[in-house]
Design a protein around this motif. Structure first.
Motif, PDB file in Angstrom:
ATOM      1  N   ARG A  12     -10.270   2.748  11.466  1.00  0.00           N
ATOM      2  CA  ARG A  12      -9.282   1.663  11.360  1.00  0.00           C
ATOM      3  C   ARG A  12      -9.890   0.411  10.739  1.00  0.00           C
ATOM      4  N   ASP A  13     -11.121   0.102  11.169  1.00  0.00           N
ATOM      5  CA  ASP A  13     -11.768  -1.080  10.615  1.00  0.00           C
ATOM      6  C   ASP A  13     -12.035  -0.911   9.122  1.00  0.00           C
ATOM      7  N   TYR A  14     -12.392   0.306   8.738  1.00  0.00           N
ATOM      8  CA  TYR A  14     -12.655   0.609   7.331  1.00  0.00           C
ATOM      9  C   TYR A  14     -11.377   0.526   6.499  1.00  0.00           C
ATOM     10  N   SER A  15     -10.253   0.934   7.091  1.00  0.00           N
ATOM     11  CA  SER A  15      -9.001   1.055   6.335  1.00  0.00           C
ATOM     12  C   SER A  15      -8.021  -0.079   6.600  1.00  0.00           C
ATOM     13  N   LYS A  16      -8.454  -1.147   7.219  1.00  0.00           N
ATOM     14  CA  LYS A  16      -7.502  -2.222   7.521  1.00  0.00           C
ATOM     15  C   LYS A  16      -6.917  -2.786   6.222  1.00  0.00           C
ATOM     16  N   PRO A  17      -5.609  -2.988   6.207  1.00  0.00           N
ATOM     17  CA  PRO A  17      -4.941  -3.373   4.963  1.00  0.00           C
ATOM     18  C   PRO A  17      -4.813  -4.888   4.808  1.00  0.00           C
ATOM     19  N   TYR A  18      -4.547  -5.283   3.570  1.00  0.00           N
ATOM     20  CA  TYR A  18      -4.118  -6.632   3.235  1.00  0.00           C
ATOM     21  C   TYR A  18      -2.787  -6.505   2.510  1.00  0.00           C
ATOM     22  N   ILE A  19      -1.797  -7.239   2.985  1.00  0.00           N
ATOM     23  CA  ILE A  19      -0.455  -7.128   2.410  1.00  0.00           C
ATOM     24  C   ILE A  19      -0.164  -8.412   1.647  1.00  0.00           C
ATOM     25  N   LEU A  20      -0.057  -8.290   0.327  1.00  0.00           N
ATOM     26  CA  LEU A  20       0.179  -9.453  -0.523  1.00  0.00           C
ATOM     27  C   LEU A  20       0.779  -9.013  -1.844  1.00  0.00           C
ATOM     28  N   PRO A  21       2.048  -9.372  -2.101  1.00  0.00           N
ATOM     29  CA  PRO A  21       2.973 -10.064  -1.191  1.00  0.00           C
ATOM     30  C   PRO A  21       3.869  -9.068  -0.471  1.00  0.00           C
ATOM     31  N   LEU A  22       4.560  -9.553   0.535  1.00  0.00           N
ATOM     32  CA  LEU A  22       5.654  -8.838   1.179  1.00  0.00           C
ATOM     33  C   LEU A  22       6.899  -9.683   0.953  1.00  0.00           C
ATOM     34  N   ILE A  23       7.808  -9.177   0.132  1.00  0.00           N
ATOM     35  CA  ILE A  23       8.996  -9.937  -0.277  1.00  0.00           C
ATOM     36  C   ILE A  23      10.235  -9.288   0.338  1.00  0.00           C
ATOM     37  N   THR A  24      11.072 -10.096   0.961  1.00  0.00           N
ATOM     38  CA  THR A  24      12.299  -9.606   1.591  1.00  0.00           C
ATOM     39  C   THR A  24      13.467 -10.499   1.184  1.00  0.00           C
ATOM     40  N   TYR A  25      14.558  -9.851   0.821  1.00  0.00           N
ATOM     41  CA  TYR A  25      15.803 -10.590   0.547  1.00  0.00           C
ATOM     42  C   TYR A  25      16.952  -9.834   1.198  1.00  0.00           C
TER      43      TYR A  25
END
Length: 738
Positions: free
Chosen positions: A368-381
């Motif tokens: 999990r530590d190796y595969s932790k994600p970064y979410i950029l961007p998350l766009i919602t409308y």
């Protein structure tokens, strides 16, 4: 010339404490507009004026009322020639805020800019009491209190001595510097001095903020040893401040820390953190917490919540917020609110800080530590149209997400659009319908996705998923003079194609936590995210029952089940299930009286009727004696899910926990609380944590004793106790240790 009587305010005392003290304010009020006159109502049994000495004498029930303030005395003498006013006998002043002042006599002179009042007693608006032998004001408006006493405690014939009080030989208020000085000040508890200082000072009540030292905090831990935190408050401006909070410890030396706060016209910002270098490992350790919010305009709002720690144990070692968390989540967001429209642009990052997970399954922790994600961007409308004449409306949702990982791992870019048509309808017979038709369109670009067959896929992939559903309800009501019962059968039919998730090409990033429960069994889409479609046709059916009444209180129950036309539909596969019928899910809420409040949620196996999930929360008793019980039971999973992805490991372990607490009110002022959190699994170590609290609290004093034991999987914290004691005086503040 006018008379402005006693008033009081809150004075911030030395070391961050506070006390209420009266002070006289005698001044001539010069009206801004000379034509505007202040009405003064005057009455007395008898008024005499000596034309030679120019002395006016009023006797017998003298009463002066001006701007809501009332002054009463047996006798008032006004020497017009020397400008001296003397009030004699049973002097009392009642202010608009409810403060009442009593004195034997008072003498005011020099246009009432200075004067002396003897044997003063005051009852403040909060029913606190103040007394002084003499109060004097000089020409420069400095005020002097001689032999002053203050206490917020009740006083009666049976208890003439207050529980605690503050005494000072002399208190000086410097009007120009706006400071208050004390000479020979001490605190008494039951007439016994417990704290003395020959001199101390603090800003007067008109000073809202000023730089200076705050109360220190002492602590003792196995990591820091004996430590003391000495904060210094720097008042940068009226809307901005900085607090330096260094920690001086015996085992780790000096640990710098602090916090910064700033208020904007349209928002606020707060930052806090600490930094240290471990003496044993020479490792640099630190944390940073940052929160901010800013209203850009009438529609857009910006916010951030940053939480970071250098390692998983640092927050626990330092007893900082978030010490029990598994993940520290940070996000930045821009949101737009406009009527029936909502839009958001967000970014997320994560920090794994769970010691327990590392102990239970090291490889899972590292994965999990190796595969932790970064979410950029998350766009919602999201847009919901105005309803048409028949009640129908459209709902359109657009979502885009980019998921990155630092190392050579799966990266995903997704664009999703969901268009749905909704029609609520109530028939003449009371039947409630809701018709829904939707189309979900997805477009992905996937990089280095390794599927369950260990094949690697990189490329673009799209899918279209239609879905239609209808919900039917028919409430039956039985009413009497004292109660009402409602029985409501519910049926939800959903039509959707089988398959089409393309799990060999599309990773599961946001639909991992698939749980069937009473909150989602009737939903059109039971997934929380977008990466998995709720495929297959099904019928869900259940029944709601509720009862209301003045005598029986309120009770409600819900139970439901789903039938799948195909066994291999996506959501049941995510649960590790392979059957036409789902488990039974439901909830029970009962509050037949003010002495019982019960919530129960469950999931029952469809074949053997074993409970797979139980959650009970109940509060029983009265204010004198009450108990709180919380029980959670989750069966472990032993399935081999093909689409497991980075699942949460705790879902695969059996969990049975019982939390109990009892609170008793021993007397009017004393109460005690004890609690325990117990692991009930077969290989449990018994109690996970337990402790108690003893509290004394009356109208002016509070004392708290707390003891806590936490049985952690971390050997550094196993079998360790935490103690704390807090001592609080009303209006004065308190001191504590742990």
């Amino acid at each position: 010339m006018s008379f402005k009587p006693f008033k009081y305010t809150l004075l911030a005392a030395c070391c961050g404490t506070a006390l209420l003290l009266p002070f006289l304010s005698f001044a001539e009020t010069a009206p801004a507009n000379k034509t505007k006159r202040t009405e003064i109502h005057f009455s007395a049994d008898q008024v005499e004026e000596n034309s030679e000495t120019k002395v006016i004498t009023a006797t017998g029930n003298v009463n002066i009322l001006r701007q809501g303030t009332s002054l009463k005395a047996d006798k008032i003498v006004y020497d017009r020639k020397n400008d001296i006013i003397t009030a004699i006998g049973n002097v009392s002043i009642v202010q608009p805020d409810g403060t009442t002042v009593f004195a034997d006599d008072a003498q005011l002179e020099d246009k009432m800019s200075k004067g002396t009042v003897h044997e003063v007693k005051m009852i403040l608006a909060d029913e606190s009491r103040v007394a002084a032998r003499r109060i004097k004001q000089s020409e420069n408006k400095n005020k002097y209190f001689f032999y002053g006493v203050y206490s917020p405690c009740d006083i009666c014939q049976e208890n003439p001595s207050p529980l605690w009080q503050i005494k000072a030989k002399k208190i000086t208020h410097d009007a120009a510097a706006k400071d208050v000085y004390y000479q020979d000040a001490f605190i008494q508890i039951k007439d016994i001095p417990v704290f003395y200082t020959p001199f101390m000072s603090h800003p007067d009540p008109t000073v809202k903020r000023r730089s200076g030292l705050l109360p220190p905090t002492m602590r003792s831990t196995s990591y820091l040893g004996t430590a003391i935190e000495i904060p210094y408050f720097w008042n940068i401006s009226d809307h901005e401040d900085l607090t330096f909070s260094p920690i001086l410890s015996t085992d780790q030396g000096i640990i710098p820390g602090g916090s910064y706060r700033k208020m904007f016209y349209n928002g606020d910002l707060s930052v806090s953190g600490t930094y240290m270098k471990d003496k044993d490992t020479d490792e640099k350790r630190y944390n940073l917490f940052m929160k901010g919010r800013y209203e850009i305009n009438d529609f857009w709002l910006a916010s951030m919540d940053i939480n970071y720690a250098s390692d998983g144990s640092y927050l626990k070692d330092m007893s900082l917020p978030g010490k029990t968390e598994t993940w520290l989540t940070s996000n930045i967001a821009f949101e737009r609110f406009d009527g029936r429209d909502y839009a958001a642009i967000e970014a997320y990052s994560y920090k794994l800080v769970s010691y327990s997970l590392r102990e239970y399954h090291l490889s899972e922790f590292e994965a999990r530590d190796y595969s932790k994600p970064y979410i950029l961007p998350l766009i919602t409308y999201e847009n919901i149209s105005e309803p048409y004449s028949n009640g129908a409306y459209f709902k359109n949702t657009v979502s885009m997400a980019s998921v990155y990982r630092e190392r050579d791992e799966t990266n995903t870019q997704r664009a999703t659009m969901i268009n749905s048509w909704n029609l609520p309808y109530t028939s003449p017979y009371g039947e409630k319908y809701k018709f829904v038709a939707s189309v979900k369109s997805d477009l992905y670009y996937v990089d280095k996705y390794i599927n369950n067959q260990d094949d690697t896929y990189t490329g673009s992939v799209g899918r279209i998923f239609p879905q239609a559903g209808v919900e039917w309800r028919l409430p039956f009501v039985k009413a009497t003079e004292t109660s009402r019962q409602i029985i409501e059968p519910v049926i939800v039919a959903v039509a959707a194609p089988n398959g089409g998730n393309k799990i060999n090409k599309i990773p599961n990033e946001d639909s991992l936590n698939a749980q069937l429960d009473d909150t989602n069994i009737l939903n059109l889409d039971r997934y929380d995210g977008y990466d998995r479609n709720d495929t297959g046709s099904r019928i869900s059916y259940g029944i709601n029952w509720s009862s209301y009444g003045n005598v029986i209180g309120r009770t409600s129950m819900f139970i439901a089940q789903s039938y799948y036309f195909e066994k291999d539909e996506s959501f049941s596969e995510s649960l590790g299930d392979n059957s036409h019928l789902s488990d039974y899910v439901g909830r029970i809420y009962a509050s037949p009286s003010s002495y019982l409040d019960l919530n129960y949620r469950f999931r029952i196996d469809r074949s053997n009727f074993e409970f797979k999930y139980n959650e009970v929360n109940a509060r029983i008793g009265t204010d004198i004696l009450s108990a709180y019980i919380a029980f959670t039971s989750i069966n472990g999973r032993n399935d081999n899910r093909a689409d497991s992805g980075l699942y949460f490991f705790d879902d695969y372990r059996e969990r049975k926990e019982l939390y109990t607490s009892v609170q008793a009110k021993i007397s009017r002022d004393w109460r005690i609380t004890a609690y325990n959190r117990q692991d009930l699994t077969a290989d449990s170590d018994g109690s996970l944590e337990h402790g108690g609290e003893l509290i004394y609290e009356d109208e002016c004093f509070k004392l708290i004793f707390n003891i806590h034991k936490y049985n952690s999987t971390d050997p550094d914290y196993d079998d360790s106790y935490e103690y704390s004691a807090t001592f609080l005086l009303k209006t004065l503040g308190g001191i504590g240790s742990n």
